[in-house]
Design an enzyme around this catalytic site. Structure first.
Site, PDB file in Angstrom:
ATOM      1  N   SER A 271     -85.811 121.299 -35.295  1.00 25.57           N
ATOM      2  CA  SER A 271     -86.975 120.421 -35.378  1.00 25.57           C
ATOM      3  C   SER A 271     -86.699 119.095 -34.668  1.00 25.57           C
ATOM      4  O   SER A 271     -86.461 119.082 -33.464  1.00 25.57           O
ATOM      5  CB  SER A 271     -87.352 120.220 -36.844  1.00 25.57           C
ATOM      6  OG  SER A 271     -88.636 119.657 -36.971  1.00 25.57           O
TER       7      SER A 271
ATOM      8  N   HIS B  70     -91.551 127.310 -39.728  1.00 19.39           N
ATOM      9  CA  HIS B  70     -90.757 126.307 -39.035  1.00 19.39           C
ATOM     10  C   HIS B  70     -89.311 126.319 -39.540  1.00 19.39           C
ATOM     11  O   HIS B  70     -89.048 126.254 -40.736  1.00 19.39           O
ATOM     12  CB  HIS B  70     -91.403 124.941 -39.273  1.00 19.39           C
ATOM     13  CG  HIS B  70     -90.789 123.810 -38.537  1.00 19.39           C
ATOM     14  ND1 HIS B  70     -90.718 123.763 -37.159  1.00 19.39           N
ATOM     15  CD2 HIS B  70     -90.218 122.651 -38.973  1.00 19.39           C
ATOM     16  CE1 HIS B  70     -90.150 122.635 -36.786  1.00 19.39           C
ATOM     17  NE2 HIS B  70     -89.824 121.946 -37.867  1.00 19.39           N
TER      18      HIS B  70
ATOM     19  N   GLU C  92     -96.049 128.949 -35.206  1.00 11.89           N
ATOM     20  CA  GLU C  92     -95.736 127.523 -35.306  1.00 11.89           C
ATOM     21  C   GLU C  92     -96.622 126.681 -34.393  1.00 11.89           C
ATOM     22  O   GLU C  92     -96.921 127.088 -33.262  1.00 11.89           O
ATOM     23  CB  GLU C  92     -94.274 127.273 -34.920  1.00 11.89           C
ATOM     24  CG  GLU C  92     -93.256 127.713 -35.949  1.00 11.89           C
ATOM     25  CD  GLU C  92     -91.938 127.000 -35.734  1.00 11.89           C
ATOM     26  OE1 GLU C  92     -91.917 125.752 -35.749  1.00 11.89           O
ATOM     27  OE2 GLU C  92     -90.923 127.693 -35.558  1.00 11.89           O
TER      28      GLU C  92
END
Length: 318
Positions: free
Chosen positions: A159, A281, A251
């Site tokens: 991320s 995610h 996503e």
């Protein structure tokens, strides 16, 4: 094979179906409500103090840097101490820490057969993006000063940590220093421009497209969001080492992850792009619960093995 697109065709587990339902029905709405005021960032940053316990066979040793700290994670015995994975945790640049991401880092140590150095880099809202990048570069320099060969160092992150991984690679290339052997990005956040995310905005079970955009505006205040060190999706990837990018098919970040893969390939960089069907995610962090997440670490191990084969003596002689 380093350069390929992979769309794993495993049947969706009941655990994944259940998890997606809980995320979509409870976690995503709660996150959308919370992330509407700057004070929420300070409150959520307390999550980084929550430690996750690793199995007894995993060794965890604190480590200090000039600006920040971190921890060495060793997923058992028999690791190659000459090699290392420098890992940047996710959390939107305001939450998360090496302690919260131990479910990832100890398994990455097992999969890559090397110690993992998880960096506790500076984050917002106290520190700007520049500080996070400075810490990442400092940690890489420290590893080289300890005697690690650049080719024996891998970078990795999820991320926001995936964003930091890509920005670090671009910054290392720009300053003309030695490059690491490769990088692993799990659901990287690569586009911090103000462009709206329309693809998967309703299908993503965890991330709200509007909240991702809100965060991007905060972290890019006073910066040029089109600077590749701010939005790596716009970078020139010439001279970068092989990449592995893992994302989920639903996503909101999938499109920018795919764009990074295409940008890198256009610059001659081998990319293993993996798009997992309906995975949320950073799903590998849920390996205690998700069978697909445990399988993902086998894919990571295969990528690292291919890296070693491509950079071995036979490959160098050829």
């Amino acid at each position: 094979m380093l350069d390929q697109d992979v769309f794993p065709s495993y049947p969706l587990s009941w655990q994944a179906r259940a998890l997606n339902g809980v995320l979509m029905g409870a976690v995503k709405p709660a996150g959308s409500l919370l992330l509407r005021h700057p004070l929420a960032l300070s409150a959520c940053s307390l999550l980084k103090a929550v430690p996750f316990r690793a199995p007894d066979q995993v060794g965890i040793v604190p480590h200090a840097f000039s600006q920040c700290g971190g921890e060495w994670v060793r997923g058992g015995l028999g690791l190659d101490e000459r090699k290392v994975l420098l890992y940047f945790h996710g959390g939107g640049y305001f939450a998360g820490s090496p302690a919260t991401h131990r479910p990832l880092t100890w398994r990455l140590s097992v999969a890559t057969r090397r110690p993992v150095l998880a960096l506790d880099y500076r984050q917002g809202p106290v520190h700007p993006l520049r500080a996070s990048l400075e810490d990442a570069l400092d940690a890489y320099d420290c590893l080289l000063a300890r005697g690690h060969e650049p080719a024996d160092v891998l970078l990795g992150g999820d991320s926001a940590g995936g964003h930091l991984t890509l920005a670090t690679l671009l910054a290392l290339r720009d300053r003309g220093g030695p490059m690491p052997g490769g990088a692993i990005c799990l659901s990287p956040w690569a586009d911090l421009t103000d462009a709206p995310r329309r693809a998967n905005r309703w299908q993503d079970p965890l991330l709200s497209a509007s909240r991702v955009r809100w965060l991007a505006r905060r972290w890019t205040a006073g910066l040029d969001p089109r600077d590749p060190l701010v939005s790596p999706v716009l970078g020139d990837y010439t001279g970068l080492p092989p990449l592995m990018i893992v994302t989920g098919s639903t996503e909101v970040l999938r499109e920018e992850d795919l764009r990074v893969a295409r940008q890198a390939r256009a610059a001659g960089v081998p990319v293993r792009y993996e798009e997992w069907d309906r995975m949320p995610h950073v799903f590998p962090i849920l390996a205690d619960f998700l069978p697909e997440a445990r399988l993902a670490f086998r894919h990571i191990a295969a990528f690292v093995a291919d890296l070693s084969a491509a950079s071995g003596p036979a490959a160098a002689a050829a």
